[in-house]
Write an enzyme that holds these catalytic residues in place. Structure first.
Site, PDB file in Angstrom:
ATOM      1  N   GLU A 253      -2.122 -25.617   8.722  1.00  0.00           N
ATOM      2  CA  GLU A 253      -3.497 -25.633   9.354  1.00  0.00           C
ATOM      3  C   GLU A 253      -3.153 -24.763  10.834  1.00  0.00           C
ATOM      4  O   GLU A 253      -3.953 -24.236  11.285  1.00  0.00           O
ATOM      5  CB  GLU A 253      -4.088 -26.764   9.566  1.00  0.00           C
TER       6      GLU A 253
ATOM      7  N   TYR B 242     -12.478 -28.185  13.408  1.00  0.00           N
ATOM      8  CA  TYR B 242     -12.243 -27.550  12.165  1.00  0.00           C
ATOM      9  C   TYR B 242     -10.631 -28.267  11.578  1.00  0.00           C
ATOM     10  O   TYR B 242     -10.664 -28.826  10.518  1.00  0.00           O
ATOM     11  CB  TYR B 242     -11.872 -26.043  12.153  1.00  0.00           C
TER      12      TYR B 242
ATOM     13  N   ASP C 260     -15.283 -23.398   8.604  1.00  0.00           N
ATOM     14  CA  ASP C 260     -14.460 -22.305   9.086  1.00  0.00           C
ATOM     15  C   ASP C 260     -15.333 -20.946   8.669  1.00  0.00           C
ATOM     16  O   ASP C 260     -16.448 -20.926   8.399  1.00  0.00           O
ATOM     17  CB  ASP C 260     -13.036 -22.299   8.409  1.00  0.00           C
TER      18      ASP C 260
END
Length: 356
Positions: free
Chosen positions: A35, A118, A136
């Site tokens: 991520e 996010y 996103d």
DNA sequence: AATACGGGGGC
DNA sequence: GCCCCAGTATT
């Protein structure tokens, strides 16, 4: 509608998901690392960096134990370097404050450096099955089309609207697959310019498809114009080595390495004019040997035009002494260093190679 | 709420 | 040449 949406999406995702190393024998460290690498970065681009990091730092303890400069060097070329520095800080917090375990509460996760709404939702849902919806760029595109929402996605308030919508739609029983499904759909089918609506599992639910208005969504207001910067890049050469310094701790390319630069209004100077300027600006007896051609480098908000200048330098002056902030490196060492991209590009020039 | 922060891919 | 990308931190 909601049930049908979830079911179609998740069934499609399970059959169509791409193979990525962070999806194999997944653990939270791989999810976390992926991520961080994937923020504003396409998966194919993050791939080699994921392998480098897993190989060098296989777990949170090794990442926390690393030197920041080593992490920055490994990150070099990927951009948005605050991610690397924040990841390093976060690793140390996870190790020390949370005993090496990822904090699974929303507020604790959000408090980690480099993790916003996010990433918190992504990691908690994918690695820990917690019911948080991600928003996103992919999700914005998919939802704006399905619901034909024309609000400006550059505005924070609009992103919050989409967050509420995503929260409602989320499959709380399978939040990870739902979130990954939305993003995978946006990345492989609901494409920005030419969406592959024929392959879309949500086609029948899509308002934009029904109205044949897919290209109208999402709406994004025009970006601010880029600032223009011109500079000379000073390649001080002594033997086979060049002089580099570390950039300041904050701002653009923070703590990366660079060749000294000289801002200028005008890049097209004769050797004589430039020699005069240098004497005034750096107060050192140096001799310009070659002025290379103008180069351009585009940042997200800056257009940089620069002219590399090779200068022979006699060592011995105190300005050239090595400190933690400045040093002399050979070209092979520079290639593997945390020298930033615009300057690494100089090393690849045929005209430059001939001179070294 | 707006701006700073990279670099590469796709058309 | 322009837009986009598994966004976040700072102002």
């Amino acid at each position: 509608m909601k049930q049908l949406f979830r079911q179609k999406l998740i069934v499609w995702f399970k059959e169509n998901k791409r193979d990525f190393p962070w999806r194999e024998q997944a653990n939270w460290y791989k999810t976390y690392l992926s991520e961080m690498l994937l923020q504003q970065t396409q998966a194919v681009q993050a791939l080699p960096y994921f392998h480098k990091f897993i190989s060098r730092y296989p777990d949170i303890a090794s990442l926390a134990a690393a030197k920041e400069d080593d992490i920055l060097t490994l990150w070099a070329g990927l951009g948005y370097y605050a991610r690397a520095r924040n990841m390093h800080k976060a690793a140390r917090i996870i190790l020390e404050k949370y005993n090496g375990n990822f904090p699974q509460k929303w507020n604790e996760t959000l408090a980690l450096p480099g993790i916003g709404a996010y990433s918190a939702a992504a990691i908690l849902s994918i690695a820990f099955n917690k019911p948080f919806a991600v928003v996103d760029g992919n999700v914005l595109r998919v939802l704006s089309r399905i619901y034909a929402i024309g609000d400006d996605i550059r505005k924070a308030a609009v992103i919050k609207e989409f967050q509420r919508l995503a929260d409602e739609l989320l499959d709380t029983k399978q939040p990870g697959d739902f979130n990954e499904g939305m993003m995978e759909l946006g990345a492989t089918v609901c494409l920005p310019a030419t969406p592959k609506c024929d392959d879309c599992p949500l086609r029948e639910l899509c308002r934009a498809f029904k109205d044949k208005r897919q290209p109208n969504f999402p709406f994004k207001s025009p970006p601010a114009p880029k600032k223009n910067i011109k500079q000379f890049v000073l390649l001080f050469k002594n033997g086979q080595r060049l002089f580099v310094r570390r950039r300041p701790a904050n701002g653009l390319l923070a703590r990366m390495w660079e060749f000294p630069v000289l801002e200028t209004e005008k890049l097209s100077l004769t050797k004589k004019e430039l020699q005069k300027l240098l004497r005034k600006e750096i107060k050192l007896e140096t001799e310009i040997s070659v002025i290379l051609n103008k180069m351009t480098h585009i940042y997200s908000h800056i257009k940089l035009e620069y002219v590399p200048v090779l200068i022979t330098a006699e060592k011995g002056e105190t300005e050239w002494s090595e400190t933690p902030q400045k040093k002399w490196l050979s070209v092979p060492a520079l290639e593997e260093s945390a020298l930033h991209g615009a300057h690494k590009k100089i090393l690849t020039l045929p005209a430059f190679k001939k001179l070294m």
